[in-house]
Scaffold this active site. Sequence first.
Site, PDB file in Angstrom:
ATOM      1  N   LYS A 246       4.838 -10.272   9.121  1.00  0.00           N
ATOM      2  CA  LYS A 246       4.313  -9.211   9.986  1.00  0.00           C
ATOM      3  C   LYS A 246       2.779  -9.286  10.036  1.00  0.00           C
ATOM      4  O   LYS A 246       2.179  -9.113  11.084  1.00  0.00           O
ATOM      5  CB  LYS A 246       4.799  -7.864   9.442  1.00  0.00           C
ATOM      6  CG  LYS A 246       4.001  -6.664   9.820  1.00  0.00           C
ATOM      7  CD  LYS A 246       4.305  -6.228  11.221  1.00  0.00           C
ATOM      8  CE  LYS A 246       3.699  -4.894  11.570  1.00  0.00           C
ATOM      9  NZ  LYS A 246       2.467  -4.539  10.916  1.00  0.00           N
TER      10      LYS A 246
ATOM     11  N   GLN B  92     -10.512  -2.723   1.864  1.00  0.00           N
ATOM     12  CA  GLN B  92     -10.094  -3.411   3.081  1.00  0.00           C
ATOM     13  C   GLN B  92     -10.054  -2.503   4.304  1.00  0.00           C
ATOM     14  O   GLN B  92      -9.603  -2.918   5.367  1.00  0.00           O
ATOM     15  CB  GLN B  92      -8.746  -4.105   2.868  1.00  0.00           C
ATOM     16  CG  GLN B  92      -7.553  -3.195   2.754  1.00  0.00           C
ATOM     17  CD  GLN B  92      -6.321  -3.960   2.311  1.00  0.00           C
ATOM     18  OE1 GLN B  92      -6.266  -4.505   1.222  1.00  0.00           O
ATOM     19  NE2 GLN B  92      -5.305  -4.011   3.165  1.00  0.00           N
TER      20      GLN B  92
ATOM     21  N   MET C  14       0.845  -1.198   0.000  1.00  0.00           N
ATOM     22  CA  MET C  14       0.000   0.000   0.000  1.00  0.00           C
ATOM     23  C   MET C  14       0.883   1.253   0.000  1.00  0.00           C
ATOM     24  O   MET C  14       0.424   2.339   0.364  1.00  0.00           O
ATOM     25  CB  MET C  14      -0.931  -0.018   1.212  1.00  0.00           C
ATOM     26  CG  MET C  14      -1.869  -1.236   1.177  1.00  0.00           C
ATOM     27  SD  MET C  14      -3.382  -1.023   2.106  1.00  0.00           S
ATOM     28  CE  MET C  14      -2.753  -0.754   3.741  1.00  0.00           C
ATOM     29  N   GLY C  15       2.145   1.098  -0.398  1.00  0.00           N
ATOM     30  CA  GLY C  15       3.041   2.251  -0.465  1.00  0.00           C
ATOM     31  C   GLY C  15       3.594   2.618   0.900  1.00  0.00           C
ATOM     32  O   GLY C  15       3.554   1.808   1.831  1.00  0.00           O
ATOM     33  N   ALA C  16       4.109   3.879   1.011  1.00  0.00           N
ATOM     34  CA  ALA C  16       4.815   4.301   2.229  1.00  0.00           C
ATOM     35  C   ALA C  16       5.873   3.247   2.562  1.00  0.00           C
ATOM     36  O   ALA C  16       5.939   2.742   3.687  1.00  0.00           O
ATOM     37  CB  ALA C  16       3.842   4.527   3.384  1.00  0.00           C
TER      38      ALA C  16
ATOM     39  N   ARG D 135       2.349   2.464   9.484  1.00  0.00           N
ATOM     40  CA  ARG D 135       1.570   3.212  10.478  1.00  0.00           C
ATOM     41  C   ARG D 135       2.444   3.728  11.624  1.00  0.00           C
ATOM     42  O   ARG D 135       1.979   4.557  12.407  1.00  0.00           O
ATOM     43  CB  ARG D 135       0.424   2.350  11.013  1.00  0.00           C
ATOM     44  CG  ARG D 135      -0.666   2.109   9.960  1.00  0.00           C
ATOM     45  CD  ARG D 135      -1.898   1.425  10.540  1.00  0.00           C
ATOM     46  NE  ARG D 135      -3.027   1.469   9.615  1.00  0.00           N
ATOM     47  CZ  ARG D 135      -3.406   0.461   8.816  1.00  0.00           C
ATOM     48  NH1 ARG D 135      -2.749  -0.682   8.834  1.00  0.00           N
ATOM     49  NH2 ARG D 135      -4.445   0.591   8.001  1.00  0.00           N
TER      50      ARG D 135
ATOM     51  N   HIS E 113       9.006   0.912   3.393  1.00  0.00           N
ATOM     52  CA  HIS E 113      10.083   0.927   4.385  1.00  0.00           C
ATOM     53  C   HIS E 113      10.933  -0.326   4.204  1.00  0.00           C
ATOM     54  O   HIS E 113      10.713  -1.103   3.260  1.00  0.00           O
ATOM     55  CB  HIS E 113       9.492   1.038   5.800  1.00  0.00           C
ATOM     56  CG  HIS E 113       8.406   0.027   6.089  1.00  0.00           C
ATOM     57  ND1 HIS E 113       8.630  -1.332   6.069  1.00  0.00           N
ATOM     58  CD2 HIS E 113       7.089   0.174   6.371  1.00  0.00           C
ATOM     59  CE1 HIS E 113       7.525  -1.978   6.358  1.00  0.00           C
ATOM     60  NE2 HIS E 113       6.553  -1.081   6.538  1.00  0.00           N
TER      61      HIS E 113
ATOM     62  N   HIS F  33       9.190  -3.693   3.432  1.00  0.00           N
ATOM     63  CA  HIS F  33       8.828  -3.879   2.018  1.00  0.00           C
ATOM     64  C   HIS F  33      10.082  -4.183   1.188  1.00  0.00           C
ATOM     65  O   HIS F  33      10.052  -5.021   0.282  1.00  0.00           O
ATOM     66  CB  HIS F  33       8.172  -2.610   1.473  1.00  0.00           C
ATOM     67  CG  HIS F  33       6.913  -2.187   2.173  1.00  0.00           C
ATOM     68  ND1 HIS F  33       6.842  -1.051   2.936  1.00  0.00           N
ATOM     69  CD2 HIS F  33       5.680  -2.751   2.222  1.00  0.00           C
ATOM     70  CE1 HIS F  33       5.619  -0.911   3.412  1.00  0.00           C
ATOM     71  NE2 HIS F  33       4.887  -1.934   3.004  1.00  0.00           N
TER      72      HIS F  33
ATOM     73  N   GLY G 120       4.685 -10.496   3.846  1.00  0.00           N
ATOM     74  CA  GLY G 120       5.418 -10.455   5.104  1.00  0.00           C
ATOM     75  C   GLY G 120       4.727 -11.244   6.210  1.00  0.00           C
ATOM     76  O   GLY G 120       3.490 -11.245   6.302  1.00  0.00           O
TER      77      GLY G 120
END
Length: 277
Positions: free
Chosen positions: A148, A59, A28-30, A186, A32, A35, A146
């Site tokens: 995560k 979602q 979803m971008g952003a 986030r 780090h 990713h 991931g």
Amino acid sequence: MTDVIHTRAQLASSIAAAPGEIAVVMTMGALHEGHRQLMRTARQRSAFVIVTVFVNPLQFGPTEDFEKYPRSLEADVEACRAEGVALVFAPGRDDIYPGGAPSITMNAGPLGELLEGASRPGHFAGMLTVVQKLLMLTRADVAYFGEKDFQQLALIRRMARDLELGVEIVGVPTVREPDGLALSSRNRYLSPDERRSALALSQALREGATHTDADTVLASARKILADEPGVRVDYLALTSPDLGTPPDSGPARLLVAARVGGTRLIDNVTLTLAKAA
Ligand code: AMP
């Protein structure tokens, strides 16, 4: 050379020219380091890696952070370039959902009702729907996700198997800050005080995983979370590796979700249970 494209027509012509296996990393971008670890893992095996960047409205619940979710395409493209990604596919909403929200969507099944599914109704149906669409649009042979988001990974594996999608799903271990906090887009919502409180999640999991008896695992992790007033726990759960009932002994998973200020965070670790002698 990294191509950046936005439409499904561009995607179709790019993948028609793909040499060999197609690998995809959905985001979803952003972006780090978490990713980037997915991209690196993909690149080790496949010459042609596609990164998708799409904040999927389907979602997000009505009270969730869809509008304020961080968007930083330029920096994201730079990260993809640095990792040798062949293609960044950053579609608009209409490219993914032409004609509006789909009337036929995925059903996440019983596993989709637990844990995150209980707290975020509709989240997994929306996630699986976009994952399936992106798998179709990219014609991926292999897709990287991931650990995560452990329940997400389990559901995607399950979807691929139950619906014979013919794609290989690869899980990648969680990338953490040096102090243990799991990287997340986030995390940038957290104030410095909240950032300190958020550490209790990974600390609780790490402490829990030093024990081998289910009750002590849960009690020791719960104590660390309870001692941090900035953290409001949504759930702390001990499960089998496929999110079922935990075994008496052998591999298991410890998962947590909590709110820190206005930010909802999740994390999980693997651990090994053992029967008392
Ligand atoms: P997101 O952009 O948050 O939807 O995540 C895109 C992909 O990156 C998902 O497969 C996530 O599980 C994965 N991911 C996010 N954070 C991490 C992390 N800290 N370590 C490894 N993978 C991650």
